[in-house]
Motif scaffolding. Structure first.
Motif, PDB file in Angstrom:
ATOM      1  N   GLY A 125       2.944  -1.896  13.790  1.00 53.02           N
ATOM      2  CA  GLY A 125       1.705  -2.023  12.903  1.00 53.02           C
ATOM      3  C   GLY A 125       1.027  -1.177  12.255  1.00 53.02           C
ATOM      4  N   ASN A 126       1.897  -0.428  11.808  1.00 54.05           N
ATOM      5  CA  ASN A 126       1.751   0.007  10.384  1.00 54.05           C
ATOM      6  C   ASN A 126       2.094   0.700   9.529  1.00 54.05           C
ATOM      7  OD1 ASN A 126      -1.104   1.487  11.759  1.00 54.05           O
ATOM      8  ND2 ASN A 126       0.023   2.634  12.638  1.00 54.05           N
ATOM      9  N   LEU A 127       3.080  -0.519   9.516  1.00 54.89           N
ATOM     10  CA  LEU A 127       4.095  -0.008   8.839  1.00 54.89           C
ATOM     11  C   LEU A 127       3.867  -0.053   7.187  1.00 54.89           C
ATOM     12  CD1 LEU A 127       7.258  -2.061  10.250  1.00 54.89           C
ATOM     13  CD2 LEU A 127       7.242   0.401   9.794  1.00 54.89           C
ATOM     14  N   ALA A 128       3.132  -1.308   6.705  1.00 57.94           N
ATOM     15  CA  ALA A 128       2.495  -2.107   5.550  1.00 57.94           C
ATOM     16  C   ALA A 128       1.556  -1.009   4.873  1.00 57.94           C
ATOM     17  CB  ALA A 128       1.479  -3.125   5.832  1.00 57.94           C
ATOM     18  N   ASN A 129       1.360   0.271   5.302  1.00 56.95           N
ATOM     19  CA  ASN A 129       1.084   1.861   5.117  1.00 56.95           C
ATOM     20  C   ASN A 129       1.151   2.317   4.649  1.00 56.95           C
ATOM     21  OD1 ASN A 129      -2.191   0.818   6.193  1.00 56.95           O
ATOM     22  ND2 ASN A 129      -1.659   1.462   8.667  1.00 56.95           N
ATOM     23  N   PHE A 130       2.629   2.140   4.362  1.00 59.44           N
ATOM     24  CA  PHE A 130       3.761   3.694   3.640  1.00 59.44           C
ATOM     25  C   PHE A 130       4.899   2.293   2.906  1.00 59.44           C
ATOM     26  CE2 PHE A 130       5.059   3.476   8.117  1.00 59.44           C
ATOM     27  CZ  PHE A 130       6.053   3.191   8.144  1.00 59.44           C
ATOM     28  N   ILE A 131       4.571   1.260   3.230  1.00 58.84           N
ATOM     29  CA  ILE A 131       5.916   1.113   2.645  1.00 58.84           C
ATOM     30  C   ILE A 131       5.865  -0.315   1.513  1.00 58.84           C
ATOM     31  CG2 ILE A 131       7.991  -1.397   2.987  1.00 58.84           C
ATOM     32  CD1 ILE A 131       8.390   0.094   5.789  1.00 58.84           C
ATOM     33  N   PRO A 132       6.380  -0.046   0.489  1.00 58.53           N
ATOM     34  CA  PRO A 132       5.459  -0.522  -1.238  1.00 58.53           C
ATOM     35  C   PRO A 132       5.687  -2.152  -0.623  1.00 58.53           C
ATOM     36  CG  PRO A 132       6.865   1.666  -0.906  1.00 58.53           C
ATOM     37  CD  PRO A 132       7.088   0.939   0.348  1.00 58.53           C
ATOM     38  N   ASN A 133       4.609  -2.815  -0.785  1.00 58.33           N
ATOM     39  CA  ASN A 133       5.481  -3.964  -1.265  1.00 58.33           C
ATOM     40  C   ASN A 133       4.931  -4.692   0.201  1.00 58.33           C
ATOM     41  OD1 ASN A 133       5.295  -4.414  -4.494  1.00 58.33           O
ATOM     42  ND2 ASN A 133       7.309  -3.411  -4.184  1.00 58.33           N
ATOM     43  N   MET A 134       4.357  -3.680   1.167  1.00 51.71           N
ATOM     44  CA  MET A 134       4.311  -5.014   2.569  1.00 51.71           C
ATOM     45  C   MET A 134       2.655  -5.191   3.312  1.00 51.71           C
ATOM     46  SD  MET A 134       5.997  -3.723   6.607  1.00 51.71           S
ATOM     47  CE  MET A 134       7.107  -4.453   5.476  1.00 51.71           C
ATOM     48  N   ALA A 135       2.843  -6.325   2.390  1.00 48.99           N
ATOM     49  CA  ALA A 135       0.917  -6.636   2.759  1.00 48.99           C
ATOM     50  C   ALA A 135       0.412  -6.886   3.611  1.00 48.99           C
ATOM     51  CB  ALA A 135       0.716  -7.936   1.615  1.00 48.99           C
ATOM     52  N   SER A 136       1.623  -7.083   4.815  1.00 49.91           N
ATOM     53  CA  SER A 136       1.144  -6.536   6.219  1.00 49.91           C
ATOM     54  C   SER A 136       2.096  -7.093   7.356  1.00 49.91           C
ATOM     55  CB  SER A 136       0.077  -7.979   6.761  1.00 49.91           C
ATOM     56  OG  SER A 136       0.938  -9.288   6.301  1.00 49.91           O
ATOM     57  N   SER A 137       1.566  -6.305   8.484  1.00 49.09           N
ATOM     58  CA  SER A 137       2.768  -6.237   9.283  1.00 49.09           C
ATOM     59  C   SER A 137       2.527  -6.276  10.703  1.00 49.09           C
ATOM     60  CB  SER A 137       4.295  -5.500   9.405  1.00 49.09           C
ATOM     61  OG  SER A 137       4.715  -4.887  10.776  1.00 49.09           O
ATOM     62  N   ARG A 138       2.713  -7.504  11.920  1.00 49.50           N
ATOM     63  CA  ARG A 138       1.814  -6.592  13.127  1.00 49.50           C
ATOM     64  C   ARG A 138       2.500  -7.644  14.280  1.00 49.50           C
ATOM     65  NH1 ARG A 138      -1.606 -12.504  13.921  1.00 49.50           N
ATOM     66  NH2 ARG A 138      -0.381 -13.958  12.957  1.00 49.50           N
ATOM     67  N   VAL A 139       3.051  -7.227  15.342  1.00 49.86           N
ATOM     68  CA  VAL A 139       3.097  -8.222  16.939  1.00 49.86           C
ATOM     69  C   VAL A 139       2.937  -8.847  17.271  1.00 49.86           C
ATOM     70  CG1 VAL A 139       4.457  -7.091  18.664  1.00 49.86           C
ATOM     71  CG2 VAL A 139       4.017  -4.997  17.010  1.00 49.86           C
ATOM     72  N   LEU A 140       3.536  -9.747  17.439  1.00 51.89           N
ATOM     73  CA  LEU A 140       3.170 -11.232  17.632  1.00 51.89           C
ATOM     74  C   LEU A 140       3.021 -11.425  19.219  1.00 51.89           C
ATOM     75  CD1 LEU A 140       4.055 -14.112  15.093  1.00 51.89           C
ATOM     76  CD2 LEU A 140       2.068 -12.277  14.808  1.00 51.89           C
ATOM     77  N   GLU A 141       4.695 -10.862  19.269  1.00 54.70           N
ATOM     78  CA  GLU A 141       5.158 -10.861  20.854  1.00 54.70           C
ATOM     79  C   GLU A 141       5.571  -9.021  21.590  1.00 54.70           C
ATOM     80  OE1 GLU A 141       7.697 -14.260  21.927  1.00 54.70           O
ATOM     81  OE2 GLU A 141       6.224 -15.295  20.801  1.00 54.70           O
ATOM     82  N   ASN A 142       5.523  -8.982  22.365  1.00 58.51           N
ATOM     83  CA  ASN A 142       5.795  -7.690  22.737  1.00 58.51           C
ATOM     84  C   ASN A 142       6.080  -7.512  24.334  1.00 58.51           C
ATOM     85  OD1 ASN A 142       6.143  -4.622  23.800  1.00 58.51           O
ATOM     86  ND2 ASN A 142       4.716  -4.329  22.834  1.00 58.51           N
TER      87      ASN A 142
END
Length: 251
Positions: A125-142
């Motif tokens: 859920g926080n990958l977009a905060n530090f990986i360049p060019n990643m606009a969003s990242s979210r978990v749809l199923e866990n």
């Protein structure tokens, strides 16, 4: 009287044998020496000493050879077994990327524990905060160690913003490996893994580093020029692993 070796030597050989003119072969064995018995006894003792020395040296060499596999274990870590160029680059803190045409392996060596590195890689859920060019990242199923993650990548190419969406099926394996495969998205295919291996700076000491290896096989869809895609994707691997390394160090 001084003892002398016979000057003329008769050579026992068959007619079919060839002889090098530089070779000197005694006619009898053992060699018979003329002279005082004490000289012969002294020579015999010398031969015995030489033989004993040879046996001792042979025992030492054999012992050292049998110990080689155990010594080799000192240098069989995940970084040690890599080619020298990659090994040296990793130890200098550089990202190493190999491969071509959609099949790549990227590595980075970080000073951290495995749990710390694992927490960064699985912080979807926080990958977009530090990986360049990643606009969003979210978990749809866990579902425990099985997840579905949607990621959106945006980058500027020739004054145009390119957006790519992927939905990935992820399987986590006990803080050692993360496998992923494409469910749907703007790519023709994508499979791969993240692997974490503890590294000891000093052999047989507790590990203080982690080797992170990212293996991926990715193919663009038919509407994307493949040469451009492969070039951009390979360059992004270096940026991504460098950003992950920095985030691991920060935590």
């Amino acid at each position: 009287m001084k003892s002398e070796m016979p000057r003329n030597l008769n050579l026992d050989r068959t007619p079919n044998q060839s002889l090098d003119r530089n070779l000197v072969i005694p006619t009898k064995s053992p060699i018979e020496f003329q002279g005082h018995p004490s000289r012969v006894n002294g020579l015999t003792r010398t031969f015995k000493q030489v033989s004993l020395t040879c046996v001792t040296v042979l025992a030492i060499v054999c012992g050292a050879t049998s110990a080689l596999p155990a010594q080799a274990q000192f240098f069989d870590g995940p970084v040690d077994v890599l080619p020298p160029i990659q090994r040296d680059a990793l130890r200098k803190g550089m990202v190493v990327v190999t491969g071509d045409r959609g099949q790549y392996v990227a590595r980075i060596l970080v000073n951290a524990s495995v749990p710390t590195a694992w927490n960064v890689l699985t912080d979807y859920g926080n990958l977009a905060n530090f990986i360049p060019n990643m606009a969003s990242s979210r978990v749809l199923e866990n579902n425990g160690d099985r997840k579905v993650v949607e990621q959106v990548d945006q980058r500027q190419i020739f004054l145009t913003t390119i957006t790519s969406r992927t939905k990935l099926a992820i399987t986590e394996s006990n803080q050692q490996q993360i496998d992923f495969s494409l469910i749907s998205g703007d790519l023709a295919g994508m499979t791969g893994s993240w692997q974490l291996e503890p590294v000891s700076v000093v052999p047989r000491q507790p590990p203080t580093q982690v080797l992170i290896t990212y293996t991926v096989n990715v193919q663009p869809n038919d509407s994307t020029p493949s040469d451009v895609f492969y070039q951009i994707f390979k360059a992004s691997l270096r940026e991504t692993l460098d950003a992950i390394g920095q985030e691991i160090s920060r935590r």
